[in-house]
Scaffold this motif. Structure first.
Motif, PDB file in Angstrom:
ATOM      1  N   VAL A 190     -92.696  55.422  29.251  1.00  0.00           N
ATOM      2  CA  VAL A 190     -92.477  54.324  30.585  1.00  0.00           C
ATOM      3  C   VAL A 190     -93.881  53.969  30.905  1.00  0.00           C
ATOM      4  O   VAL A 190     -94.866  54.936  31.441  1.00  0.00           O
ATOM      5  CB  VAL A 190     -92.088  55.202  31.850  1.00  0.00           C
ATOM      6  CG1 VAL A 190     -91.934  54.302  32.967  1.00  0.00           C
ATOM      7  CG2 VAL A 190     -90.534  55.831  31.346  1.00  0.00           C
TER       8      VAL A 190
ATOM      9  N   GLU B  64     -89.494  46.864  34.096  1.00  0.00           N
ATOM     10  CA  GLU B  64     -88.748  47.719  33.398  1.00  0.00           C
ATOM     11  C   GLU B  64     -89.366  49.183  33.710  1.00  0.00           C
ATOM     12  O   GLU B  64     -88.565  50.269  34.089  1.00  0.00           O
ATOM     13  CB  GLU B  64     -88.301  47.741  32.055  1.00  0.00           C
ATOM     14  CG  GLU B  64     -87.200  46.493  31.957  1.00  0.00           C
ATOM     15  CD  GLU B  64     -87.076  46.216  30.408  1.00  0.00           C
ATOM     16  OE1 GLU B  64     -87.675  46.838  29.498  1.00  0.00           O
ATOM     17  OE2 GLU B  64     -86.466  45.247  30.326  1.00  0.00           O
TER      18      GLU B  64
ATOM     19  N   THR C 148     -89.019  50.439  37.054  1.00  0.00           N
ATOM     20  CA  THR C 148     -87.806  50.875  37.538  1.00  0.00           C
ATOM     21  C   THR C 148     -87.203  52.333  37.201  1.00  0.00           C
ATOM     22  O   THR C 148     -86.783  52.955  37.671  1.00  0.00           O
ATOM     23  CB  THR C 148     -86.547  49.915  36.973  1.00  0.00           C
ATOM     24  OG1 THR C 148     -86.959  48.611  37.457  1.00  0.00           O
ATOM     25  CG2 THR C 148     -85.105  50.117  37.258  1.00  0.00           C
ATOM     26  N   LYS C 149     -87.736  52.497  35.890  1.00  0.00           N
ATOM     27  CA  LYS C 149     -87.603  53.711  35.227  1.00  0.00           C
ATOM     28  C   LYS C 149     -88.527  54.906  35.904  1.00  0.00           C
ATOM     29  O   LYS C 149     -88.243  56.073  36.116  1.00  0.00           O
ATOM     30  CB  LYS C 149     -88.093  53.776  33.755  1.00  0.00           C
ATOM     31  CG  LYS C 149     -87.042  53.076  32.994  1.00  0.00           C
ATOM     32  CD  LYS C 149     -87.540  53.095  31.248  1.00  0.00           C
ATOM     33  CE  LYS C 149     -86.896  52.070  30.716  1.00  0.00           C
ATOM     34  NZ  LYS C 149     -87.826  52.006  29.241  1.00  0.00           N
TER      35      LYS C 149
END
Ligand code: ATP
Ligand code: MG
Length: 327
Positions: free
Chosen positions: A75, A301, A304-305
């Protein structure tokens, strides 16, 4: 095993950042669930020109990817995109003692002789503790200079757990045996830093081959002419040997043998080519990424993770401390 680490967009990352931290971030992806953060909130503990901060944030994000951080496995995100960092940061400021912050050598070094030192520079280690603890990281790969902040993070996690019940994982630092403290090229008593005012003191990951050659040519050595590893008596040459060895697969004793009786000139020339060769592929990938929409997509992304892990942990902390949760 869960890993968290970060780097500040406070300049262009250096060879020190790469050898002490970034390349280990890449390696450990095979073994652990990894969270890598561009810690932009930390960067503003010292003044940043807005356009420069903006550029450096894209640069650092692209360099993480160019170095081999794989967004499908790890991430990658910006600290300012996940508000839980600031929120837990405040709670950590209320847990840490003023005296503990005053003992941090990074604060002493970065504030020394400066006027208008920000309160944020002083409380920085509390935000760093929050960064790590939010993800319940078991391991934190860092360079040697961050060891003291990591110890404080562990103390704060233990203090919280004792006061409010078991909540945080106590994280372990992962400090590499070689390359954990790359020194400045102009002064081997200081660590190489991307925020240094003298670009001759560091090799940035984006320096051109000619800049790299020039900087290494000008790097301080000593009055002997012997390529020998002796950090006490020959700190500058020992630092260059560490860099050389880290950029190739040659050990330091092999290099000492190779350059015995040859002097510093040829040693520095070959070292420069080794660094250039090591950075070239990374720079090529960097150029493809830095202005791409793909980069923005990866960061969105990533945020969000990251939030999906950070927010439940933050709520648990609020709950443990007695805050009323919103319904
Ligand atoms: P700044 O001068 O703004 O503090 P920096 O070069 O120290 O920049 P950071 O973003 O603070 O970089 O640190 C990122 C990571 O790089 C940390 O894990 C840190 O320990 C590591 N690191 C920083 N400098 C060196 C160095 N000279 N040698 C090895 N690792 C380093
Ligand atoms: Mg630093």
């Amino acid at each position: 095993m869960r890993v968290f680490s970060g780097m500040q967009p406070s300049g262009t990352p250096t060879l020190g950042n790469y050898l002490g931290a970034l390349r280990h971030f890449v390696e450990i992806q095979d073994e652990a669930e990894c969270f890598y953060c561009v810690v932009d909130l930390h960067a503003v503990t010292v003044p940043q020109e807005p356009a420069a901060l903006h550029r450096q944030t894209r640069q650092l994000s692209a360099l993480y990817l160019a170095a081999g951080i794989d967004p499908r496995r790890s991430v990658l995100f910006l600290q300012s995109h996940v508000p839980a960092h600031s929120q837990l940061g405040w709670l950590m400021e209320c847990l840490v003692h003023y005296g503990e912050l005053g003992r941090m050598t990074q604060f002493k070094e970065k504030s020394e002789g400066k006027e208008g030192v920000s309160a944020g520079l002083f409380t920085y280690p509390a935000l760093m503790a929050a960064d790590i603890l939010l993800y319940q990281a078991t391991h934190v790969p860092v360079g040697e200079d961050q060891k003291q902040h990591l110890e404080l993070t562990r103390d704060l996690a233990e203090r919280f757990n004792k006061r409010y019940g078991d909540t945080f994982v106590i994280p372990e630092p992962l400090i590499p045996k070689v390359g954990s403290r790359i020194m400045s090229l102009d002064d081997p008593t200081k660590k190489m830093s991307k925020s240094s005012a003298n670009p001759g003191s560091y090799i940035s990951l984006l320096d051109s081959p000619d800049e790299i050659r020039k900087k290494i040519r000008r790097a301080v050595t000593d009055s002997e002419a012997e390529v020998r590893f002796d950090p006490q008596r020959k700190p500058a040459v020992s630092n260059l040997l560490t860099i050389y060895s880290s950029c190739t697969d040659k050990t330091i004793p092999e290099l000492e043998k190779q350059y015995s009786g040859v002097g510093y000139g040829p040693f520095k020339q070959d070292l420069a080519e080794a660094v250039v060769a090591r950075l070239e592929p990374l720079q090529e990938r960097y150029r493809e990424l830095v202005d791409s929409e793909e980069l923005d997509r990866i960061l969105a992304e990533g945020a969000t993770k990251a939030k999906a892990v950070a927010e439940p942990n933050l709520h648990l902390v609020f709950e443990r401390m007695g805050f009323l949760l919103p319904r």
